[in-house]
Design a protein around this motif. Sequence first.
Motif, PDB file in Angstrom:
ATOM      1  N   PHE A 282      38.707  49.790  34.953  1.00 55.26           N
ATOM      2  CA  PHE A 282      39.145  49.400  35.675  1.00 55.26           C
ATOM      3  C   PHE A 282      40.821  49.954  34.662  1.00 55.26           C
ATOM      4  O   PHE A 282      40.446  49.761  33.205  1.00 55.26           O
ATOM      5  N   ILE A 283      41.999  49.697  35.553  1.00 56.08           N
ATOM      6  CA  ILE A 283      42.458  49.517  34.790  1.00 56.08           C
ATOM      7  C   ILE A 283      43.572  48.056  34.424  1.00 56.08           C
ATOM      8  O   ILE A 283      44.120  47.607  35.720  1.00 56.08           O
ATOM      9  N   HIS A 284      44.908  48.228  33.537  1.00 55.76           N
ATOM     10  CA  HIS A 284      45.899  47.316  34.019  1.00 55.76           C
ATOM     11  C   HIS A 284      47.236  47.280  34.307  1.00 55.76           C
ATOM     12  O   HIS A 284      47.363  48.534  33.850  1.00 55.76           O
ATOM     13  N   ILE A 285      48.282  47.386  35.016  1.00 53.99           N
ATOM     14  CA  ILE A 285      49.475  47.627  36.083  1.00 53.99           C
ATOM     15  C   ILE A 285      50.462  47.310  35.090  1.00 53.99           C
ATOM     16  O   ILE A 285      50.155  45.283  35.463  1.00 53.99           O
ATOM     17  N   ASP A 286      51.037  46.846  34.677  1.00 54.97           N
ATOM     18  CA  ASP A 286      52.597  46.273  34.474  1.00 54.97           C
ATOM     19  C   ASP A 286      53.027  45.146  35.385  1.00 54.97           C
ATOM     20  O   ASP A 286      52.966  46.068  36.800  1.00 54.97           O
ATOM     21  N   VAL A 287      54.323  45.011  35.178  1.00 56.81           N
ATOM     22  CA  VAL A 287      55.132  43.636  36.097  1.00 56.81           C
ATOM     23  C   VAL A 287      54.202  43.195  36.478  1.00 56.81           C
ATOM     24  O   VAL A 287      54.264  41.838  37.132  1.00 56.81           O
ATOM     25  N   VAL A 288      53.345  43.218  37.210  1.00 60.03           N
ATOM     26  CA  VAL A 288      52.579  42.548  38.244  1.00 60.03           C
ATOM     27  C   VAL A 288      51.759  41.501  37.501  1.00 60.03           C
ATOM     28  O   VAL A 288      51.022  41.839  36.202  1.00 60.03           O
ATOM     29  N   LYS A 289      51.071  40.657  37.871  1.00 58.21           N
ATOM     30  CA  LYS A 289      49.985  39.676  37.658  1.00 58.21           C
ATOM     31  C   LYS A 289      48.594  40.490  37.995  1.00 58.21           C
ATOM     32  O   LYS A 289      48.078  40.259  39.384  1.00 58.21           O
TER      33      LYS A 289
ATOM     34  N   ARG B 101      43.012  48.004  43.875  1.00 55.75           N
ATOM     35  CA  ARG B 101      42.794  46.736  44.010  1.00 55.75           C
ATOM     36  C   ARG B 101      42.307  45.718  42.965  1.00 55.75           C
ATOM     37  O   ARG B 101      41.997  45.581  41.900  1.00 55.75           O
ATOM     38  N   ILE B 102      43.764  44.962  43.271  1.00 58.45           N
ATOM     39  CA  ILE B 102      43.471  43.611  42.193  1.00 58.45           C
ATOM     40  C   ILE B 102      42.124  42.446  41.905  1.00 58.45           C
ATOM     41  O   ILE B 102      42.332  41.935  43.471  1.00 58.45           O
ATOM     42  N   PHE B 103      41.629  42.617  40.679  1.00 56.76           N
ATOM     43  CA  PHE B 103      40.394  41.691  40.833  1.00 56.76           C
ATOM     44  C   PHE B 103      40.701  40.034  41.236  1.00 56.76           C
ATOM     45  O   PHE B 103      41.940  39.791  40.401  1.00 56.76           O
ATOM     46  N   HIS B 104      40.326  38.965  41.724  1.00 57.51           N
ATOM     47  CA  HIS B 104      40.479  37.505  42.201  1.00 57.51           C
ATOM     48  C   HIS B 104      40.009  37.102  40.560  1.00 57.51           C
ATOM     49  O   HIS B 104      40.833  36.491  39.891  1.00 57.51           O
ATOM     50  N   ASP B 105      38.923  37.763  39.659  1.00 53.94           N
ATOM     51  CA  ASP B 105      38.470  37.064  38.561  1.00 53.94           C
ATOM     52  C   ASP B 105      37.075  37.788  38.212  1.00 53.94           C
ATOM     53  O   ASP B 105      36.910  39.390  39.137  1.00 53.94           O
ATOM     54  N   GLU B 106      35.859  37.349  37.004  1.00 54.00           N
ATOM     55  CA  GLU B 106      35.000  38.754  36.952  1.00 54.00           C
ATOM     56  C   GLU B 106      33.695  38.705  37.718  1.00 54.00           C
ATOM     57  O   GLU B 106      33.699  40.115  38.207  1.00 54.00           O
ATOM     58  N   ASN B 107      33.805  37.785  38.938  1.00 60.53           N
ATOM     59  CA  ASN B 107      32.748  38.186  39.793  1.00 60.53           C
ATOM     60  C   ASN B 107      32.849  39.365  40.659  1.00 60.53           C
ATOM     61  O   ASN B 107      32.080  39.946  40.985  1.00 60.53           O
TER      62      ASN B 107
ATOM     63  N   ASP C  95      45.297  40.082  35.810  1.00 62.67           N
ATOM     64  CA  ASP C  95      44.709  39.123  34.386  1.00 62.67           C
ATOM     65  C   ASP C  95      43.002  39.803  34.418  1.00 62.67           C
ATOM     66  O   ASP C  95      42.745  39.896  33.391  1.00 62.67           O
ATOM     67  N   PHE C  96      42.571  39.742  35.596  1.00 56.86           N
ATOM     68  CA  PHE C  96      40.869  40.383  35.971  1.00 56.86           C
ATOM     69  C   PHE C  96      40.875  42.175  36.032  1.00 56.86           C
ATOM     70  O   PHE C  96      40.230  42.468  36.229  1.00 56.86           O
ATOM     71  N   LEU C  97      42.307  42.826  35.525  1.00 54.76           N
ATOM     72  CA  LEU C  97      42.693  44.254  36.061  1.00 54.76           C
ATOM     73  C   LEU C  97      42.731  44.402  37.329  1.00 54.76           C
ATOM     74  O   LEU C  97      42.504  43.865  38.007  1.00 54.76           O
ATOM     75  N   THR C  98      42.579  46.256  37.188  1.00 57.06           N
ATOM     76  CA  THR C  98      42.864  46.350  38.852  1.00 57.06           C
ATOM     77  C   THR C  98      41.613  47.391  38.839  1.00 57.06           C
ATOM     78  O   THR C  98      41.458  48.708  38.003  1.00 57.06           O
ATOM     79  N   GLY C  99      40.307  47.263  40.522  1.00 52.48           N
ATOM     80  CA  GLY C  99      39.517  48.621  40.421  1.00 52.48           C
ATOM     81  C   GLY C  99      40.139  49.752  40.741  1.00 52.48           C
ATOM     82  O   GLY C  99      41.049  49.409  42.539  1.00 52.48           O
TER      83      GLY C  99
END
Length: 347
Positions: A119-126, A91-97, A128-132
Amino acid sequence: MRNVDYIIVGDGYAGLFFAHQLIKNNKSFVMYSEGKKSASQVSAGIINPVVLKKFTTFWKAQEQIDFLKETLDEIKLYTDKDFLINAPIHRIFHDENEQQLWLKKSGNTELSGFLDKNFIHIDVVKNDFLTGKVNQSARLDVNGFFMGLLSYFEKNDHLIKEKFDYRQLDPSGSTYKDIHFKNVIFCEGMGVKDNPYFSHIEVNPNKGHHIKVKLSEPIPENRTIKKKHFLFPTGNGLYFYGGTYDRDQLHHHIDQSAVDQLINGLSEFYPYDFEIAEVHFGFRPTVKDRRPIIGRHNAFGNLYVFNGLGARGILNGCYFSRDLYRFIEEEIPLHTEVSLNRFSNKP
């Protein structure tokens, strides 16, 4: 006259998972299939124990996940195919909240097994607040599942490819055409509205669209990416993106507004060019209290309904197929939360 224990009407998740219970318990059956693609057959196949808008879970989520994996292992024994795709949802996070809410919820007992704290960062897609990552999430190979099981049914003389004709059903004599049956299970989705025995049940259509797209830059294949909707590869260079929810525009053709919604949603986190190759839609049978509807006809004790699976059709269809089987064969009462009897306007 052919004798069977069960007639199943409908070839979606409810019908197929109930048929598995019959195979497992050595019961004879035939399934009536019109050959049209049901809402189940155009679904994403997402197996997800978390409501990703609020980071909550739902009734019997862990039990349903466990039972689905057990059931797919059993199905593999006679189809020789594994239909489970190990591609967990990120799940891409929208923000820090949202990050902080995820972490807070992951401390809850009912969610600790599902919400990964790393949390991790996925290449190619935006992102910025990582993914869960949603632990224990996966996908079903939808096309493979339906092709594999329906092919198995056909080879074993379980499948009848024609529309069920209610006018030729005699519940009192337990006959339908040249078939003598013990029970009929109606698993028709929104088709139940044309069923004279169960047309009263409170299921409502929820129209869902998805698109198949060609991406100019591929994304990792071992993940299912979620922001507003789900994105994942389907093979042949295509990716599934969807699906939408619409309770108002219920006509039987594509809604451009839904397609635009999907284009905008994908563009939010996929910064490269993409091309729409296909557009699909279906009508999910949903219930106001978001629980399936299972039960026996009030006047004819050999007629049953299994419907209202909604957006969690795989988990609901699998788990409650066993409950329905036990209700019929072992007289084990249904959960009041899913029983047809929870509605007052019974036939």
